[in-house]
Design an enzyme around this catalytic site. Structure first.
Site, PDB file in Angstrom:
ATOM      1  N   CYS A  28       0.709  -0.502   0.213  1.00 14.60           N
ATOM      2  CA  CYS A  28       0.258   0.214   0.251  1.00 14.60           C
ATOM      3  C   CYS A  28       0.650   1.295  -0.123  1.00 14.60           C
ATOM      4  O   CYS A  28       2.222   0.998  -0.079  1.00 14.60           O
ATOM      5  CB  CYS A  28      -1.261   0.069   1.507  1.00 14.60           C
ATOM      6  SG  CYS A  28      -0.319  -0.590   2.932  1.00 14.60           S
ATOM      7  N   HIS A  29       0.889   2.605  -0.281  1.00 14.33           N
ATOM      8  CA  HIS A  29       1.083   3.972  -0.290  1.00 14.33           C
ATOM      9  C   HIS A  29       0.778   4.913   1.020  1.00 14.33           C
ATOM     10  O   HIS A  29      -0.992   4.825   1.084  1.00 14.33           O
ATOM     11  CB  HIS A  29       1.302   4.386  -1.891  1.00 14.33           C
ATOM     12  CG  HIS A  29       1.064   3.178  -2.557  1.00 14.33           C
ATOM     13  ND1 HIS A  29       2.815   2.709  -2.987  1.00 14.33           N
ATOM     14  CD2 HIS A  29       0.726   2.404  -3.814  1.00 14.33           C
ATOM     15  CE1 HIS A  29       2.738   1.300  -4.292  1.00 14.33           C
ATOM     16  NE2 HIS A  29       1.366   1.705  -4.494  1.00 14.33           N
ATOM     17  N   TYR A  45       2.620  11.504 -12.398  1.00  9.85           N
ATOM     18  CA  TYR A  45       1.765  11.886 -12.099  1.00  9.85           C
ATOM     19  C   TYR A  45       1.697  12.014 -11.105  1.00  9.85           C
ATOM     20  O   TYR A  45       2.191  12.065 -10.408  1.00  9.85           O
ATOM     21  CB  TYR A  45       0.548  10.032 -12.403  1.00  9.85           C
ATOM     22  CG  TYR A  45       1.186   9.689 -11.190  1.00  9.85           C
ATOM     23  CD1 TYR A  45       0.664   9.620 -10.438  1.00  9.85           C
ATOM     24  CD2 TYR A  45       2.521   8.516 -11.433  1.00  9.85           C
ATOM     25  CE1 TYR A  45       0.452   8.773  -8.842  1.00  9.85           C
ATOM     26  CE2 TYR A  45       2.700   7.586 -10.224  1.00  9.85           C
ATOM     27  CZ  TYR A  45       1.920   7.755  -9.270  1.00  9.85           C
ATOM     28  OH  TYR A  45       2.245   6.717  -7.778  1.00  9.85           O
ATOM     29  N   ARG A 120      12.872  -0.003  -3.493  1.00  7.24           N
ATOM     30  CA  ARG A 120      12.290  -0.590  -4.794  1.00  7.24           C
ATOM     31  C   ARG A 120      12.539   0.092  -5.088  1.00  7.24           C
ATOM     32  O   ARG A 120      12.964   1.433  -6.110  1.00  7.24           O
ATOM     33  CB  ARG A 120      10.956   0.204  -4.745  1.00  7.24           C
ATOM     34  CG  ARG A 120       9.742  -0.566  -5.847  1.00  7.24           C
ATOM     35  CD  ARG A 120       7.988   0.409  -5.742  1.00  7.24           C
ATOM     36  NE  ARG A 120       7.208  -0.084  -5.907  1.00  7.24           N
ATOM     37  CZ  ARG A 120       6.213   0.185  -6.926  1.00  7.24           C
ATOM     38  NH1 ARG A 120       6.259   1.378  -6.901  1.00  7.24           N
ATOM     39  NH2 ARG A 120       5.074  -0.689  -6.944  1.00  7.24           N
ATOM     40  N   TYR A 153       9.297  -3.511 -10.050  1.00  7.15           N
ATOM     41  CA  TYR A 153       8.134  -3.583 -10.424  1.00  7.15           C
ATOM     42  C   TYR A 153       8.401  -3.389 -11.942  1.00  7.15           C
ATOM     43  O   TYR A 153       8.859  -2.230 -12.124  1.00  7.15           O
ATOM     44  CB  TYR A 153       7.480  -2.155 -10.261  1.00  7.15           C
ATOM     45  CG  TYR A 153       6.269  -2.206 -10.473  1.00  7.15           C
ATOM     46  CD1 TYR A 153       5.723  -2.830 -10.284  1.00  7.15           C
ATOM     47  CD2 TYR A 153       5.803  -0.888 -10.180  1.00  7.15           C
ATOM     48  CE1 TYR A 153       4.106  -3.010 -11.002  1.00  7.15           C
ATOM     49  CE2 TYR A 153       4.247  -0.928 -10.743  1.00  7.15           C
ATOM     50  CZ  TYR A 153       3.564  -1.499 -11.058  1.00  7.15           C
ATOM     51  OH  TYR A 153       2.514  -1.068 -11.392  1.00  7.15           O
ATOM     52  N   HIS A 177       3.224  -7.223  -7.748  1.00 10.65           N
ATOM     53  CA  HIS A 177       2.594  -7.472  -8.971  1.00 10.65           C
ATOM     54  C   HIS A 177       1.886  -8.756  -9.688  1.00 10.65           C
ATOM     55  O   HIS A 177       1.977  -8.377 -10.771  1.00 10.65           O
ATOM     56  CB  HIS A 177       1.360  -6.227  -9.677  1.00 10.65           C
ATOM     57  CG  HIS A 177       1.933  -4.934  -8.940  1.00 10.65           C
ATOM     58  ND1 HIS A 177       1.461  -5.195  -7.678  1.00 10.65           N
ATOM     59  CD2 HIS A 177       1.658  -3.917  -8.927  1.00 10.65           C
ATOM     60  CE1 HIS A 177       1.407  -4.096  -6.888  1.00 10.65           C
ATOM     61  NE2 HIS A 177       1.832  -2.650  -7.651  1.00 10.65           N
ATOM     62  N   ASP A 246      -2.890  -2.604  -2.153  1.00 14.05           N
ATOM     63  CA  ASP A 246      -2.519  -1.284  -2.838  1.00 14.05           C
ATOM     64  C   ASP A 246      -3.278   0.032  -3.180  1.00 14.05           C
ATOM     65  O   ASP A 246      -3.610   0.660  -4.176  1.00 14.05           O
ATOM     66  CB  ASP A 246      -2.737  -2.100  -4.773  1.00 14.05           C
ATOM     67  CG  ASP A 246      -1.487  -1.472  -5.974  1.00 14.05           C
ATOM     68  OD1 ASP A 246      -0.574  -0.663  -5.489  1.00 14.05           O
ATOM     69  OD2 ASP A 246      -2.233  -0.878  -6.549  1.00 14.05           O
ATOM     70  N   ASN A 251      -2.860   5.362 -10.478  1.00 15.33           N
ATOM     71  CA  ASN A 251      -3.522   5.926 -11.732  1.00 15.33           C
ATOM     72  C   ASN A 251      -4.095   4.320 -12.287  1.00 15.33           C
ATOM     73  O   ASN A 251      -4.057   4.411 -13.784  1.00 15.33           O
ATOM     74  CB  ASN A 251      -1.945   5.136 -12.320  1.00 15.33           C
ATOM     75  CG  ASN A 251      -0.666   6.511 -12.285  1.00 15.33           C
ATOM     76  OD1 ASN A 251      -1.172   6.969 -12.280  1.00 15.33           O
ATOM     77  ND2 ASN A 251       0.360   5.456 -11.561  1.00 15.33           N
TER      78      ASN A 251
HETATM   79  C1  0GY Z   1       1.491   0.534  -7.505  1.00 17.71           C
HETATM   80  C2  0GY Z   1       1.616   0.581  -8.770  1.00 17.71           C
HETATM   81  C3  0GY Z   1       1.530   2.021  -9.245  1.00 17.71           C
HETATM   82  C4  0GY Z   1       2.513   3.110  -9.026  1.00 17.71           C
HETATM   83  C5  0GY Z   1       3.460   2.795  -8.383  1.00 17.71           C
HETATM   84  O1  0GY Z   1       5.684   3.695  -8.006  1.00 17.71           O
HETATM   85  C6  0GY Z   1       4.010   3.887  -8.766  1.00 17.71           C
HETATM   86  O2  0GY Z   1       3.612   5.085  -8.793  1.00 17.71           O
HETATM   87  O3  0GY Z   1       3.679   2.490  -8.146  1.00 17.71           O
HETATM   88  C7  0GY Z   1       1.213   2.050 -11.095  1.00 17.71           C
HETATM   89  O4  0GY Z   1       0.942   3.031 -11.859  1.00 17.71           O
HETATM   90  O5  0GY Z   1       0.876   0.621 -11.645  1.00 17.71           O
HETATM   91  O6  0GY Z   1       2.640  -0.267  -7.147  1.00 17.71           O
HETATM   92  O7  0GY Z   1       0.330   0.497  -6.707  1.00 17.71           O
END
Ligand code: 0GY
Length: 290
Positions: A28-29, A45, A120, A153, A177, A246, A251
């Protein structure tokens, strides 16, 4: 916030699936708030603010005990919002940071003290610009000393190109993912995914997040095309899989998932109670709270 950016679901449903005691949301963020923790000039973004208070309230509402907060690209290598959330979490959150080549040992030490457990590397071109192999190897050499891990990622089409680089990393490599498979193909005729499963099954450095149906599915909710892919990995490496919401789902373009419904998918991915306990408790605790 970008004009076409979709904010997170305002009122997710209460899950009907009860996660085991001590469950960890391992992806999560936190975003901002931008007035306190500005988004990075290099970002691709600008999200809606998704502050720590909302993250922790969602954690409790969904029945989880802990979070692993992953630094997203919109904050670049400025980990202040992440560190702020970790410090406020009462050790109920650990973090994955993003760093640049200028990061000092003192800064790494401070991140470590705050609860950061890894770095990351983002290989998704729409999110981040790729660095050189030398950059990645130099960072890995430094974070190994802290006993950290790597989170990577990338999208499935890049796996073959990136595998030789990954093989030089001598530390746990957590794949975001499911390696973003193309689930529009039937799983039994998807050689890219076969190669991914073979790699992560044979090399126990790899840990895989069985996450992000909302991003990977081509069909949309209830994401039935994602399920066999996630289940195959959860069955192949039950001791090396992680699950996460997540949240706040950066996005998304077509719809915003209901986090309660995402939790209700867990028994389709990890079918037995033992698999669920490993996925949600044992594996993340071993990786992040040791
Ligand atoms: C995620 C996926 C996204 C974004 C990011 O680092 C990021 O900005 O991880 C995505 O847009 O696929 O991991 O939540």
């Amino acid at each position: 916030m970008d004009p076409n950016y979709m904010p997170f679901h305002p009122n997710p449903s209460k899950p009907t699936f009860t996660v085991p005691a001590g469950a960890v949301d391992a992806h999560c963020h936190v975003f901002g708030p931008g007035e306190i923790f500005p988004y990075h000039p290099t970002r691709k973004y600008t999200p809606c603010d998704a502050p720590k208070e909302t993250l922790f309230a969602r954690r409790d509402f969904l029945g989880f005990e802990r979070n692993v907060i992953v630094q997203a690209s919109c904050h670049g290598p400025d980990n202040r919002a992440l560190v702020d959330a970790l410090k406020a979490s009462n050790d109920k959150a650990k973090g994955i940071a993003v760093v640049d080549g200028d990061v000092t040992d003192k800064e790494l030490h401070e991140l470590n003290e705050a609860g950061v457990k890894g770095v990351r590397f983002n290989f998704v071109p729409r999110l981040a610009d790729e660095e050189t192999p030398e950059f990645y190897r130099a960072i890995v050499a430094r974070i190994r000393k802290l006993d950290w891990q790597l989170v990577v990622y990338f999208e499935a089409s890049e796996l073959a190109r990136l595998t030789p680089l990954f093989k030089t990393f001598d530390l746990p490599i957590v794949v975001d993912h499911l390696g973003v498979p193309d689930v529009s193909k039937p799983m039994d005729s998807n050689p890219d995914f076969d190669a991914f499963v073979k790699l992560v099954s044979e090399d126990d450095r790899f840990v895989v997040k069985v996450t992000c149906p909302e991003r990977i599915s081509k069909q949309g909710p209830p994401y039935d095309d994602f399920v066999p892919y996630a289940r195959r990995v959860a069955e192949a490496i039950p001791d090396r899989v992680l699950w996460g919401t997540d949240w706040p789902h950066p996005n998304m373009r077509t719809h915003m998932p209901d986090d309660g419904k995402l939790v209700d998918m867990i028994p389709k991915i990890a079918v037995t109670a033992e698999q669920q306990r490993k996925l949600l408790v044992d594996n993340p605790m071993r990786l992040y709270w040791r």
